[in-house]
Enzyme design. Structure first.
Site, mmCIF file in Angstrom:
data_model
loop_
_atom_site.group_PDB
_atom_site.id
_atom_site.type_symbol
_atom_site.label_atom_id
_atom_site.label_comp_id
_atom_site.label_asym_id
_atom_site.label_seq_id
_atom_site.Cartn_x
_atom_site.Cartn_y
_atom_site.Cartn_z
ATOM 1 N N GLU A 161 0.849 -1.182 0.000
ATOM 2 C CA GLU A 161 0.000 0.000 0.000
ATOM 3 C C GLU A 161 0.889 1.238 0.000
ATOM 4 O O GLU A 161 2.008 1.219 0.508
ATOM 5 C CB GLU A 161 -0.904 0.036 1.242
ATOM 6 C CG GLU A 161 -1.903 -1.120 1.339
ATOM 7 C CD GLU A 161 -3.102 -0.958 0.425
ATOM 8 O OE1 GLU A 161 -3.232 0.116 -0.219
ATOM 9 O OE2 GLU A 161 -3.901 -1.901 0.317
ATOM 10 N N CYS A 162 0.349 2.330 -0.547
ATOM 11 C CA CYS A 162 1.132 3.563 -0.609
ATOM 12 C C CYS A 162 1.108 4.355 0.680
ATOM 13 O O CYS A 162 1.942 5.231 0.889
ATOM 14 C CB CYS A 162 0.644 4.444 -1.752
ATOM 15 S SG CYS A 162 -1.026 5.102 -1.514
#
Length: 243
Positions: A238-239
């Site tokens: 995930e960012c």
């Protein structure tokens, strides 16, 4: 993370005893349109949508089917594919979006970003890169637009890390976070996209099943998860904006 105020933000017209568990039970087997219709009816102030201009299904439902032109937040990381920026412009015109674009502070191009933070920051410190380009700009957007509930396009079948994702949840600042596509499959998403003439990023036609920043995104290989082309060779999943 950036804080709007000392106390958590809550949806302005949702009771403080908002029962996420009951709401998730109620909508677990509902179609995305039912979920979004409930949001439009019950969260009449501060509702917004975030999009990366990949597949515009949620936007289409809100703008075309529900006639609910909520603010749309786009995080321009300055490192997107040209096709993503072109899709954003097409969508703005096609849907008449109330579009709000946010970027990293004090920079307006890749060159300015590299000059300020160093060349290829994503290779040296990917978490800092995402904080500067996504996490901080998103929190700033949610604050400045006075968002009390925001809608995403995430699905459980995108990756193993999203399999337990609820439809309704709270973000770290107490806002309502809605994932109306949570229980849709990729096949259902594309069926809706084709049957309703939904705009989508043309990179999907070239093997990109999950589209992020150009330096960090590749097409997937046969048999790989939908998000396998993101951060290839890394354990990152995930960012940061959904953690």
């Amino acid at each position: 993370m950036v804080q709007c105020m000392e106390s958590p933000v809550r949806a302005k017209n949702v009771s403080l005893d908002f029962d996420f568990e009951r709401l998730n039970e109620r909508f677990e087997n509902s179609e995305p349109m039912e979920i979004l219709a409930w949001c439009v009816e019950n969260i009449t102030e501060g509702l917004a949508q975030t999009t990366a201009f990949s597949i515009l299904s949620v936007t289409h439902m809100l703008y075309r089917e529900l006639n609910a032109p909520v603010p749309v937040i786009f995080l321009d990381t300055l490192h997107h594919f040209p096709e993503t920026l072109e899709t954003a412009q097409r969508a703005k015109e096609f849907y008449g979006l109330d579009l709000h674009v946010y970027q990293a502070k004090h920079v307006s191009s890749r060159e300015e970003f590299a000059a300020r933070y160093g060349d290829r920051l994503w290779e040296r410190d990917v978490d800092r890169f995402h904080y500067l380009t996504k996490v901080e700009p998103l929190q700033r957007a949610l604050c400045e637009l006075e968002v009390s509930a925001w809608v995403t396009g995430r699905r459980r079948d995108q990756s193993h890390t999203r399999q337990q994702m609820p439809i309704f949840e709270q973000d770290t600042q107490g806002r309502v976070k809605v994932n109306p596509l949570a229980n849709w499959t990729r096949k259902e998403l594309w069926s809706y996209t084709y049957s309703h003439n939904v705009l989508y990023n043309p990179l999907h036609d070239r093997g990109y099943t999950s589209i992020g920043d150009e330096p960090l995104t590749t097409p997937i290989l046969p048999g790989e998860d939908e998000r396998a082309g993101r951060w290839r060779g890394s354990v990152k999943t995930e960012c940061g904006i959904h953690v």
